[in-house]
Design a protein around this motif. Sequence first.
Motif, PDB file in Angstrom:
ATOM      1  N   GLY A 161       0.787  -1.220   0.000  1.00 58.08           N
ATOM      2  CA  GLY A 161       0.000   0.000   0.000  1.00 58.08           C
ATOM      3  C   GLY A 161       0.820   1.271   0.000  1.00 58.08           C
ATOM      4  N   VAL A 162       2.090   1.216  -0.380  1.00 58.55           N
ATOM      5  CA  VAL A 162       2.934   2.400  -0.418  1.00 58.55           C
ATOM      6  C   VAL A 162       2.959   2.925  -1.844  1.00 58.55           C
ATOM      7  CG1 VAL A 162       5.263   3.285  -0.076  1.00 58.55           C
ATOM      8  CG2 VAL A 162       4.333   1.573   1.477  1.00 58.55           C
ATOM      9  N   ILE A 163       2.665   4.178  -2.015  1.00 58.98           N
ATOM     10  CA  ILE A 163       2.648   4.771  -3.343  1.00 58.98           C
ATOM     11  C   ILE A 163       4.042   5.233  -3.742  1.00 58.98           C
ATOM     12  CG2 ILE A 163       1.780   6.707  -4.705  1.00 58.98           C
ATOM     13  CD1 ILE A 163      -0.810   6.486  -3.114  1.00 58.98           C
ATOM     14  N   PHE A 164       4.775   5.829  -2.821  1.00 64.18           N
ATOM     15  CA  PHE A 164       6.119   6.317  -3.119  1.00 64.18           C
ATOM     16  C   PHE A 164       6.997   6.138  -1.896  1.00 64.18           C
ATOM     17  CE2 PHE A 164       9.291   9.630  -2.652  1.00 64.18           C
ATOM     18  CZ  PHE A 164      10.043   9.419  -3.791  1.00 64.18           C
ATOM     19  N   ALA A 165       8.249   5.793  -2.156  1.00 67.09           N
ATOM     20  CA  ALA A 165       9.254   5.742  -1.094  1.00 67.09           C
ATOM     21  C   ALA A 165      10.604   6.106  -1.718  1.00 67.09           C
ATOM     22  CB  ALA A 165       9.326   4.356  -0.481  1.00 67.09           C
ATOM     23  N   SER A 166      11.352   6.925  -1.036  1.00 65.20           N
ATOM     24  CA  SER A 166      12.672   7.306  -1.558  1.00 65.20           C
ATOM     25  C   SER A 166      13.631   6.131  -1.403  1.00 65.20           C
ATOM     26  CB  SER A 166      13.208   8.523  -0.812  1.00 65.20           C
ATOM     27  OG  SER A 166      13.561   8.171   0.507  1.00 65.20           O
ATOM     28  N   ASP A 167      14.731   6.186  -2.134  1.00 64.29           N
ATOM     29  CA  ASP A 167      15.732   5.123  -2.066  1.00 64.29           C
ATOM     30  C   ASP A 167      16.322   5.002  -0.656  1.00 64.29           C
ATOM     31  OD1 ASP A 167      15.364   4.549  -4.705  1.00 64.29           O
ATOM     32  OD2 ASP A 167      17.036   5.770  -5.411  1.00 64.29           O
ATOM     33  N   ARG A 168      16.287   6.087   0.080  1.00 59.87           N
ATOM     34  CA  ARG A 168      16.861   6.099   1.430  1.00 59.87           C
ATOM     35  C   ARG A 168      16.121   5.153   2.373  1.00 59.87           C
ATOM     36  NH1 ARG A 168      16.103   9.555   5.865  1.00 59.87           N
ATOM     37  NH2 ARG A 168      14.575  10.720   4.707  1.00 59.87           N
ATOM     38  N   VAL A 169      14.827   4.967   2.166  1.00 53.03           N
ATOM     39  CA  VAL A 169      14.046   4.100   3.054  1.00 53.03           C
ATOM     40  C   VAL A 169      13.630   2.789   2.396  1.00 53.03           C
ATOM     41  CG1 VAL A 169      13.157   6.001   4.454  1.00 53.03           C
ATOM     42  CG2 VAL A 169      11.850   5.219   2.474  1.00 53.03           C
ATOM     43  N   ASP A 170      13.960   2.600   1.108  1.00 45.90           N
ATOM     44  CA  ASP A 170      13.559   1.395   0.380  1.00 45.90           C
ATOM     45  C   ASP A 170      14.463   0.229   0.766  1.00 45.90           C
ATOM     46  OD1 ASP A 170      12.527  -0.466  -1.308  1.00 45.90           O
ATOM     47  OD2 ASP A 170      12.936   0.630  -3.155  1.00 45.90           O
ATOM     48  N   LEU A 171      13.872  -0.806   1.336  1.00 50.04           N
ATOM     49  CA  LEU A 171      14.614  -1.976   1.811  1.00 50.04           C
ATOM     50  C   LEU A 171      14.405  -3.203   0.916  1.00 50.04           C
ATOM     51  CD1 LEU A 171      13.634  -1.620   5.571  1.00 50.04           C
ATOM     52  CD2 LEU A 171      15.730  -0.849   4.481  1.00 50.04           C
ATOM     53  N   THR A 172      13.792  -3.006  -0.224  1.00 53.68           N
ATOM     54  CA  THR A 172      13.440  -4.128  -1.095  1.00 53.68           C
ATOM     55  C   THR A 172      14.657  -4.973  -1.449  1.00 53.68           C
ATOM     56  OG1 THR A 172      11.624  -2.821  -1.992  1.00 53.68           O
ATOM     57  CG2 THR A 172      12.309  -4.739  -3.269  1.00 53.68           C
ATOM     58  N   ASP A 173      15.756  -4.329  -1.850  1.00 53.92           N
ATOM     59  CA  ASP A 173      16.957  -5.084  -2.243  1.00 53.92           C
ATOM     60  C   ASP A 173      17.540  -5.873  -1.075  1.00 53.92           C
ATOM     61  OD1 ASP A 173      16.748  -4.199  -4.857  1.00 53.92           O
ATOM     62  OD2 ASP A 173      18.049  -2.462  -4.531  1.00 53.92           O
ATOM     63  N   LYS A 174      17.520  -5.297   0.117  1.00 53.86           N
ATOM     64  CA  LYS A 174      18.027  -6.018   1.287  1.00 53.86           C
ATOM     65  C   LYS A 174      17.183  -7.253   1.585  1.00 53.86           C
ATOM     66  CE  LYS A 174      20.273  -2.314   3.860  1.00 53.86           C
ATOM     67  NZ  LYS A 174      20.321  -1.569   5.133  1.00 53.86           N
ATOM     68  N   VAL A 175      15.865  -7.106   1.462  1.00 57.26           N
ATOM     69  CA  VAL A 175      14.965  -8.239   1.712  1.00 57.26           C
ATOM     70  C   VAL A 175      15.215  -9.328   0.675  1.00 57.26           C
ATOM     71  CG1 VAL A 175      12.544  -8.972   1.747  1.00 57.26           C
ATOM     72  CG2 VAL A 175      13.221  -6.863   2.896  1.00 57.26           C
ATOM     73  N   LEU A 176      15.384  -8.932  -0.587  1.00 61.70           N
ATOM     74  CA  LEU A 176      15.671  -9.918  -1.637  1.00 61.70           C
ATOM     75  C   LEU A 176      16.986 -10.644  -1.376  1.00 61.70           C
ATOM     76  CD1 LEU A 176      14.481  -8.091  -4.877  1.00 61.70           C
ATOM     77  CD2 LEU A 176      13.601 -10.227  -3.945  1.00 61.70           C
ATOM     78  N   GLU A 177      18.001  -9.910  -0.933  1.00 62.12           N
ATOM     79  CA  GLU A 177      19.290 -10.555  -0.617  1.00 62.12           C
ATOM     80  C   GLU A 177      19.117 -11.570   0.505  1.00 62.12           C
ATOM     81  OE1 GLU A 177      22.246  -7.560   0.234  1.00 62.12           O
ATOM     82  OE2 GLU A 177      21.827  -6.520  -1.644  1.00 62.12           O
ATOM     83  N   MET A 178      18.350 -11.219   1.525  1.00 62.07           N
ATOM     84  CA  MET A 178      18.131 -12.135   2.646  1.00 62.07           C
ATOM     85  C   MET A 178      17.346 -13.373   2.184  1.00 62.07           C
ATOM     86  SD  MET A 178      17.378  -9.505   5.792  1.00 62.07           S
ATOM     87  CE  MET A 178      17.272 -10.784   7.054  1.00 62.07           C
TER      88      MET A 178
END
Length: 169
Positions: A146-163
């Motif tokens: 449900g998030v429309i926008f998030a800056s790269d500073r708070v985006d954790l998507t890549d970290k979650v994918l790595e885990m």
Amino acid sequence: MKKMKFIWLLFALMIAAPASYAAELKIGVVNAGVVLDKSPQKAAALARLEKEFASRSQSLEAKHKALRAAQEKLNKDGAILSAEQRRDKERDILSDQRDLQRLQDEYSEDLSIRRNEELRKLEKDIAETIVDLAKKESFDMILYQGVIFASDRVDLTDKVLEMLKAKSK
């Protein structure tokens, strides 16, 4: 008059307090769609489903080809068959079509149920991974859907994918 000043002072403190508290929050965002699409667990789940349903899919395809061949044979040989023979063949084909449709419906329903089970497992695994990351890196809040926008500073998507990739190995 003193009561009015007290109320205004209290009101000012209430407005200022949340602003100072919010500055201390550590918030992160995870893009649900990207994690679901790119996680290695999704690929593994799809491979399991494909393996589990391969024999049924092949069986349905073979029955479909046999039915098509029977229909073509009836069309080709229909002129030389008696009316009774033609009617019997048409009934057999119609019965086979109904059976095939029933089998296809069952296959679709079973596949959908299993896909939903695998999706729930994947979502649970992703949620556990996000919670682990939040605890490990001391986040106060992580937003997932449900998030429309998030800056790269708070985006954790890549970290979650790595885990998740590390978990799948």
